[in-house]
Design a protein around this motif. Sequence first.
Motif, PDB file in Angstrom:
ATOM      1  N   SER A 145      81.530  48.625  64.828  1.00 27.29           N
ATOM      2  CA  SER A 145      81.244  48.405  66.247  1.00 27.29           C
ATOM      3  C   SER A 145      80.469  49.597  66.790  1.00 27.29           C
ATOM      4  O   SER A 145      80.734  50.743  66.418  1.00 27.29           O
ATOM      5  CB  SER A 145      82.567  48.251  67.011  1.00 27.29           C
ATOM      6  OG  SER A 145      82.369  48.319  68.408  1.00 27.29           O
ATOM      7  N   PHE A 146      79.480  49.305  67.672  1.00 29.67           N
ATOM      8  CA  PHE A 146      78.754  50.385  68.361  1.00 29.67           C
ATOM      9  C   PHE A 146      79.593  50.935  69.518  1.00 29.67           C
ATOM     10  O   PHE A 146      79.695  52.136  69.703  1.00 29.67           O
ATOM     11  CB  PHE A 146      77.438  49.851  68.946  1.00 29.67           C
ATOM     12  CG  PHE A 146      76.308  49.756  67.960  1.00 29.67           C
ATOM     13  CD1 PHE A 146      75.856  50.882  67.286  1.00 29.67           C
ATOM     14  CD2 PHE A 146      75.678  48.542  67.726  1.00 29.67           C
ATOM     15  CE1 PHE A 146      74.801  50.799  66.388  1.00 29.67           C
ATOM     16  CE2 PHE A 146      74.632  48.455  66.830  1.00 29.67           C
ATOM     17  CZ  PHE A 146      74.188  49.584  66.165  1.00 29.67           C
ATOM     18  N   ASN A 147      80.131  50.012  70.325  1.00 25.79           N
ATOM     19  CA  ASN A 147      80.807  50.403  71.562  1.00 25.79           C
ATOM     20  C   ASN A 147      82.107  49.625  71.716  1.00 25.79           C
ATOM     21  O   ASN A 147      82.056  48.443  72.036  1.00 25.79           O
ATOM     22  CB  ASN A 147      79.858  50.144  72.754  1.00 25.79           C
ATOM     23  CG  ASN A 147      80.425  50.677  74.047  1.00 25.79           C
ATOM     24  OD1 ASN A 147      81.352  51.493  74.050  1.00 25.79           O
ATOM     25  ND2 ASN A 147      79.886  50.197  75.157  1.00 25.79           N
ATOM     26  N   PRO A 175      82.587  53.084  69.243  1.00 29.04           N
ATOM     27  CA  PRO A 175      82.192  53.326  67.853  1.00 29.04           C
ATOM     28  C   PRO A 175      83.392  53.242  66.908  1.00 29.04           C
ATOM     29  O   PRO A 175      84.327  54.034  67.013  1.00 29.04           O
ATOM     30  CB  PRO A 175      81.582  54.732  67.875  1.00 29.04           C
ATOM     31  CG  PRO A 175      82.032  55.366  69.137  1.00 29.04           C
ATOM     32  CD  PRO A 175      82.384  54.283  70.097  1.00 29.04           C
TER      33      PRO A 175
END
Lengths: 186, 186
Positions: B42-44, B46
């Motif tokens: 996941s980026f956001n 992280p």
Amino acid sequence: MKKVTTHIKHFQYFYPYTVAVVGAKSETRVNYMSAAWHSALSFNPPLFGVLISKKRMTHQVISEAREFTVNFLDYDRVKLSAQMGRTSGHDRDKVAEFQVKLAPAKFLRSPILEESYAAFECKLADVRAYGDHDLFVGAVVAVHVEDKSFRTGGVLDTRKVKPLLYLGSDFYITIDADSLKHILPD
Amino acid sequence: MKKVTTHIKHFQYFYPYTVAVVGAKSETRVNYMSAAWHSALSFNPPLFGVLISKKRMTHQVISEAREFTVNFLDYDRVKLSAQMGRTSGHDRDKVAEFQVKLAPAKFLRSPILEESYAAFECKLADVRAYGDHDLFVGAVVAVHVEDKSFRTGGVLDTRKVKPLLYLGSDFYITIDADSLKHILPD
């Protein structure tokens, strides 16, 4: 001496990752996307995981089809990877528009990519949310490999194949075949 | 024309993957291992995931510590990767024996590897079994990067860093810096 970042804006320090084109054919749609976030999960049984954002058309198609294929591309297919990664199946029929050549799978209705050097047929075994992506877990029921792309034991023949690697921010790269080493602990 | 395999003996057609040395310090032990099975999740927020077999000492140490660090190595550290990957902390103190240089983390008790070009500090957010491995999910609370190893935007500077890639069966390789391309869909 290292610099420490606690507000992580550009979370891409883990690249290069190999590009995998993943997708499926459902009752209504066939769609694929480029994914760099993936990993083997288990040897026995063979399980392979791919991370897909809920926003992607591929998320919807795989969820409906309950199966997917994973297709690894050569470095010279970099344009196809960009097309399949940076456009959305919500807006267009990517397979038709980018003239993606498909080939039948052995056990799935979903096709594999003819131009891949290796492809996995996966039955959907689990989906789990992690932050802004979902992990799609596939039970690998068949592996297709291009003749001569792999040496005995399933190790990529780097004299024959230049795998496409993603470096983030639309940068791509491949391996240096001359750097191959076989290294044991002692 | 592709060959189809349904009895998958050598499940390593997905390599090359970058080598990450993962580990932790618990009340009683400090231990690390080389892992090639990992992915951003996941980026956001992280999130970063690492697959670890239940047999590994690192599995036990991370489970106790509830935190871990992820450390990316240069190609010239290939011997260290082999040592940390092909030996077990059940039999020996790998940090002492292989003279692994450690550096303090900012938020964790578990150290990072001084010789890594990038390292993540992760708080253990989830563990989930997939076949013969467990997925350890880390909430990334800090990223350490070697000065000048990354360009603006967090893209690896391939003129400065040769990342260590694993190809399976104790083979290692790195990138060809001259093959770097920035490619958009059109």
